[in-house]
Design a protein around this motif. Structure first.
Motif, PDB file in Angstrom:
ATOM      1  N   THR A  57       0.825  -1.216   0.000  1.00 12.63           N
ATOM      2  CA  THR A  57       0.000   0.000   0.000  1.00 12.63           C
ATOM      3  C   THR A  57       0.859   1.268   0.000  1.00 12.63           C
ATOM      4  O   THR A  57       0.408   2.303  -0.473  1.00 12.63           O
ATOM      5  CB  THR A  57      -0.886   0.003   1.258  1.00 12.63           C
ATOM      6  N   CYS A  58       2.072   1.187   0.492  1.00 12.22           N
ATOM      7  CA  CYS A  58       2.914   2.386   0.623  1.00 12.22           C
ATOM      8  C   CYS A  58       3.632   2.745  -0.674  1.00 12.22           C
ATOM      9  O   CYS A  58       4.159   3.837  -0.807  1.00 12.22           O
ATOM     10  CB  CYS A  58       3.947   2.173   1.725  1.00 12.22           C
ATOM     11  N   HIS A  59       3.672   1.816  -1.620  1.00 13.00           N
ATOM     12  CA  HIS A  59       4.412   2.044  -2.864  1.00 13.00           C
ATOM     13  C   HIS A  59       3.471   2.145  -4.053  1.00 13.00           C
ATOM     14  O   HIS A  59       3.893   1.907  -5.184  1.00 13.00           O
ATOM     15  CB  HIS A  59       5.420   0.904  -3.098  1.00 13.00           C
ATOM     16  N   GLY A  89       5.571  -5.217   1.784  1.00 13.83           N
ATOM     17  CA  GLY A  89       4.532  -4.294   2.247  1.00 13.83           C
ATOM     18  C   GLY A  89       4.184  -4.592   3.695  1.00 13.83           C
ATOM     19  O   GLY A  89       3.651  -5.667   4.007  1.00 13.83           O
ATOM     20  N   GLU A  90       4.469  -3.670   4.555  1.00 13.52           N
ATOM     21  CA  GLU A  90       4.366  -3.882   6.003  1.00 13.52           C
ATOM     22  C   GLU A  90       2.972  -4.319   6.439  1.00 13.52           C
ATOM     23  O   GLU A  90       2.817  -5.142   7.333  1.00 13.52           O
ATOM     24  CB  GLU A  90       4.751  -2.580   6.714  1.00 13.52           C
ATOM     25  N   MET A  91       1.935  -3.765   5.798  1.00 14.13           N
ATOM     26  CA  MET A  91       0.592  -3.978   6.322  1.00 14.13           C
ATOM     27  C   MET A  91       0.052  -5.380   6.051  1.00 14.13           C
ATOM     28  O   MET A  91      -0.678  -5.937   6.857  1.00 14.13           O
ATOM     29  CB  MET A  91      -0.389  -2.942   5.739  1.00 14.13           C
ATOM     30  N   LEU A  92       0.374  -5.938   4.906  1.00 11.75           N
ATOM     31  CA  LEU A  92      -0.320  -7.158   4.492  1.00 11.75           C
ATOM     32  C   LEU A  92       0.525  -8.430   4.581  1.00 11.75           C
ATOM     33  O   LEU A  92      -0.017  -9.536   4.526  1.00 11.75           O
ATOM     34  CB  LEU A  92      -0.856  -6.995   3.062  1.00 11.75           C
ATOM     35  N   GLY A 125      10.881   2.098   0.405  1.00 11.27           N
ATOM     36  CA  GLY A 125      10.332   3.059   1.367  1.00 11.27           C
ATOM     37  C   GLY A 125       9.688   2.390   2.555  1.00 11.27           C
ATOM     38  O   GLY A 125      10.006   2.693   3.699  1.00 11.27           O
ATOM     39  N   CYS A 126       8.761   1.455   2.284  1.00  9.82           N
ATOM     40  CA  CYS A 126       8.075   0.798   3.388  1.00  9.82           C
ATOM     41  C   CYS A 126       9.137   0.023   4.193  1.00  9.82           C
ATOM     42  O   CYS A 126       9.948  -0.726   3.635  1.00  9.82           O
ATOM     43  CB  CYS A 126       6.986  -0.121   2.856  1.00  9.82           C
ATOM     44  N   ASP A 127       9.091   0.248   5.483  1.00 14.59           N
ATOM     45  CA  ASP A 127      10.071  -0.201   6.488  1.00 14.59           C
ATOM     46  C   ASP A 127      11.279  -1.020   6.001  1.00 14.59           C
ATOM     47  O   ASP A 127      12.371  -0.515   5.851  1.00 14.59           O
ATOM     48  CB  ASP A 127       9.341  -1.015   7.558  1.00 14.59           C
ATOM     49  N   LYS A 128      11.076  -2.327   5.776  1.00 19.85           N
ATOM     50  CA  LYS A 128      12.227  -3.216   5.572  1.00 19.85           C
ATOM     51  C   LYS A 128      12.825  -3.072   4.180  1.00 19.85           C
ATOM     52  O   LYS A 128      13.947  -3.534   3.946  1.00 19.85           O
ATOM     53  CB  LYS A 128      11.833  -4.692   5.769  1.00 19.85           C
ATOM     54  N   GLY A 197       2.134   6.507  -0.178  1.00 17.19           N
ATOM     55  CA  GLY A 197       3.307   6.883   0.611  1.00 17.19           C
ATOM     56  C   GLY A 197       3.412   6.067   1.881  1.00 17.19           C
ATOM     57  O   GLY A 197       2.534   5.275   2.221  1.00 17.19           O
ATOM     58  N   THR A 198       4.504   6.293   2.578  1.00 15.17           N
ATOM     59  CA  THR A 198       4.778   5.534   3.797  1.00 15.17           C
ATOM     60  C   THR A 198       4.126   6.211   5.003  1.00 15.17           C
ATOM     61  O   THR A 198       3.647   7.339   4.906  1.00 15.17           O
ATOM     62  CB  THR A 198       6.302   5.445   4.017  1.00 15.17           C
ATOM     63  N   CYS A 199       4.124   5.525   6.130  1.00 13.31           N
ATOM     64  CA  CYS A 199       3.564   6.086   7.365  1.00 13.31           C
ATOM     65  C   CYS A 199       4.157   7.474   7.588  1.00 13.31           C
ATOM     66  O   CYS A 199       5.373   7.655   7.484  1.00 13.31           O
ATOM     67  CB  CYS A 199       3.899   5.183   8.542  1.00 13.31           C
ATOM     68  N   MET A 200       3.296   8.438   7.901  1.00 13.62           N
ATOM     69  CA  MET A 200       3.789   9.831   7.967  1.00 13.62           C
ATOM     70  C   MET A 200       4.122  10.284   9.382  1.00 13.62           C
ATOM     71  O   MET A 200       4.314  11.470   9.643  1.00 13.62           O
ATOM     72  CB  MET A 200       2.822  10.781   7.258  1.00 13.62           C
ATOM     73  N   THR A 204       9.201   3.503  11.288  1.00  9.35           N
ATOM     74  CA  THR A 204      10.426   2.910  10.759  1.00  9.35           C
ATOM     75  C   THR A 204      10.734   3.402   9.351  1.00  9.35           C
ATOM     76  O   THR A 204      11.892   3.643   9.008  1.00  9.35           O
ATOM     77  CB  THR A 204      10.314   1.376  10.791  1.00  9.35           C
ATOM     78  N   ALA A 205       9.695   3.580   8.518  1.00 10.49           N
ATOM     79  CA  ALA A 205       9.950   4.009   7.143  1.00 10.49           C
ATOM     80  C   ALA A 205      10.590   5.390   7.120  1.00 10.49           C
ATOM     81  O   ALA A 205      11.600   5.609   6.428  1.00 10.49           O
ATOM     82  CB  ALA A 205       8.650   4.010   6.351  1.00 10.49           C
ATOM     83  N   SER A 206      10.021   6.336   7.857  1.00 11.17           N
ATOM     84  CA  SER A 206      10.595   7.692   7.875  1.00 11.17           C
ATOM     85  C   SER A 206      11.978   7.674   8.504  1.00 11.17           C
ATOM     86  O   SER A 206      12.899   8.354   8.043  1.00 11.17           O
ATOM     87  CB  SER A 206       9.683   8.645   8.646  1.00 11.17           C
TER      88      SER A 206
HETATM   89 FE1  FES Z   1       4.512   0.979   4.922  1.00 15.04          FE
HETATM   90 FE2  FES Z   1       4.213   2.039   7.471  1.00 15.04          FE
HETATM   91  S1  FES Z   1       3.093   0.438   6.508  1.00 15.04           S
HETATM   92  S2  FES Z   1       5.620   2.498   5.918  1.00 15.04           S
END
Ligand code: FES
Length: 575
Positions: A57-59, A89-92, A125-128, A197-200, A204-206
């Motif tokens: 979702t972040c990309h 993707g961190e969420m799924l 971008g998304c965390d890992k 985008g990533t968590c704002m 961890t992503a930022s």
């Molecule tokens: Fe992707 Fe937070 S879920 S950066």
């Protein structure tokens, strides 16, 4: 005399240059895709590694953004080749993306090494995805520049702003406490993720985007540009152009990354009030560069570095505000006495050059050392008989009075046990209890999931309790908060002392003294240790088997033992 831009020196010429049958095959198959000589002959080939996926979702903007990267490559006289790589993707992704960080790192390394690539743009971008791609690029040692996905735009609900993760936890607690109705909860669900985008928050992503910039692996200013604004499109263009320059100059990670680069990254992580996950990733990244970053290094810097970014979860604002206020370069102005400003950046300049262009527009968002969010000790490393090899706590996102606390343990043997009992009205728990979760470390879960912000029992939520001391061998989302002791090492599944804790044992947390102690006699602990038996293995085949056989503990960065070290491997033979 050899010119600076000498095509015969390009790595890709090993594939395309020779007048032989093998090179004929390489060129003719390129042409079979409708590409002609003018597209790629004597030009640097730029691999654009794209982690776009409809499961990430972040990309979601990367399918379009890659076009700008390619345009930048073409403008600068290179030939862009897009290569899809694993998208974490961190969420799924379950059980946790951390299980797969090293898989993407391996993929990045091997994709770069085995193809005719002169330089690379890493789109993550998304965390890992950030540490994974950087670890791979460092090990492949091919000139690379990182393009961060950028944070989402600020989210709004009624008259308040919402931050990813941080406000989800906050309002979920209110819902569990009976203070939020279904309609309100549904409204929050509809608006908390406002854009691609990533968590704002400073999740961890930022944090990792800031660390990528601090290591010099992005264009200056890249880490906070929101994902969906025109400035991000121009960042992608500039990144594409820079990749061509990297190819001609052969500016490889090994020529950029020094001990000073990693000091800058540690200082940055601390000053932004960054995610504790970054500690694990930085140790692993340094290991790939043949350098050593330890938990003790972090703690030593933590005693000197103030938290200056007023961003959730440690502060009040969000990444869009941070960007408008001056971003990372603005934050570095106040840290010049600590940073290694001679460290090189991927664009050929130094950190000092980058800071020269900086301004702080809003001094409430980006504080000065004389007016910090936390003076020092924003993230601390603790040791003691409960964590002989160390553990961490994000003090800047904890409750101050709980940083020195003594209380009886309420133990959960694993995550299913936690889920089953945490909200049981008969659970023997008070606000002074210490919640303990076992079997959630790199091997335990497996994969080192973000279970470290254990939920507050519902009966305590209803009584107004919003934070308690929590201890585990798990990680915690960078968007999370609370007095959570994390990454206990060695982990319980390996028979570390956390495995021996029983409900009712007294645990003492003393963050100012950097201590965590299980107040049980040595004789009793020896008895429990003698009775401890390892749990059955998670897998007998496949990637999870490989992971559990080779992953290192949190204090060593959770890399695979066979991937550590700065031996870059040899170029492939071309037959
Ligand atoms: Fe992707 Fe937070 S879920 S950066």
């Amino acid at each position: 005399m050899t010119s600076v831009n000498d095509p015969s020196k390009l790595r890709s010429q090993r594939w395309f240059g020779p007048d032989d049958l093998r090179s004929f095959g390489h060129r003719s198959r390129f042409k079979g895709m409708g590409i002609d000589d003018q597209d790629f002959e004597n030009k640097p080939i730029i691999g654009v590694l794209n982690t776009w996926s409809e499961m990430n979702t972040c990309h979601s903007h990367f399918r379009e953004r890659v076009q700008e990267v390619k345009r930048g490559v073409l403008q600068a006289g290179g030939f862009p080749v897009e290569i899809p790589v694993m998208s974490l993707g961190e969420m799924l992704m379950k059980p946790t993306t951390m299980l797969y960080r090293n898989l993407l790192a391996m993929e990045t390394e091997e994709v770069l090494r085995c193809h005719p690539i002169d330089a690379a743009v890493l789109m993550g971008g998304c965390d890992k995805t950030v540490p994974a791609m950087l670890m791979g690029a460092i090990s492949a040692d091919i000139p690379s520049v990182f393009l961060p996905a950028g944070p989402m735009l600020n989210a709004h609900w009624r008259d308040t702003t919402l931050g990813s993760g941080t406000d989800a936890w906050k309002y979920w607690a209110e819902r569990c406490a009976g203070n939020l109705c279904d309609e309100e909860w549904n409204e929050i669900e509809n608006c908390i993720a406002r854009s691609a985008g990533t968590c704002m928050t400073m999740g961890t992503a930022s944090t990792m985007a800031c660390i990528a910039e601090a290591l010099g692996m992005t264009l200056p200013g890249a880490s906070s540009i929101p994902a969906v604004v025109a400035e991000h499109c121009r960042l992608a263009l500039g990144t594409g152009r820079l990749a061509v320059e990297l190819a001609w100059t052969n500016r490889k990670p090994s020529r950029l990354l020094t001990a000073g680069s990693f000091v800058n990254a540690m200082i940055t992580q601390l000053a932004i009030g960054g995610s504790t996950n970054a500690i694990v990733h930085l140790i692993a990244m340094a290991g790939r560069a043949g350098l050593k970053v330890t938990l003790d290094d972090f703690d030593a810097w933590s005693r000197q570095v103030p938290v200056l970014a007023n961003i959730r979860p440690s502060g009040k604002y969000l990444m869009e505000d941070f960007h408008k206020a001056g971003g990372l370069r603005g934050l570095w102005i106040g840290l010049q006495g600590l940073l290694d400003t001679s460290a090189k950046l991927v664009d050929g300049r130094t950190l000092a050059d980058s800071i020269c262009q900086a301004r702080v527009i809003d001094p409430d968002v980006i504080r000065t050392p004389s007016n910090p969010i936390v003076e020092q000790g924003g993230t601390c490393v603790l040791r003691g008989n409960l964590a002989p090899n160390g553990c961490v706590i994000k003090a800047s996102a904890s409750t101050t009075r709980l940083l020195q606390h003594r209380g009886p343990a309420v133990v959960f043997e694993n995550y299913p046990d936690l889920k089953k009992r945490i909200h049981d009205p008969d659970l023997p728990v008070t606000a002074d209890s210490v919640l303990v979760l076992k079997d959630a470390g790199p091997l335990g879960a497996p994969g080192f999931p973000e279970w470290g912000m254990l939920p507050i029992p519902e009966k305590l939520l209803k009584a107004g309790v919003r934070d308690m001391v929590r201890i585990s061998d798990a990680r915690m989302s960078g968007t999370s908060y609370g007095t959570c002791v994390l990454h206990v090492s060695p982990e319980s599944r390996l028979g570390g002392p956390l495995a021996w804790v029983q409900t009712g044992d007294i645990i003492e947390l003393d963050v100012p003294a950097r201590r965590i102690s299980l107040l049980v006699s040595e004789e009793k602990l020896a008895e429990r240790k003698a009775l401890w038996r390892p749990a059955p293995e998670h897998a007998s085949r496949g990637y999870t088997w490989l992971y559990t056989k080779h992953v290192t503990q949190a204090d060593r960065g959770c890399d695979f033992d066979f991937l550590e070290g700065g031996d870059y491997g040899k170029e492939p033979d071309i037959f």
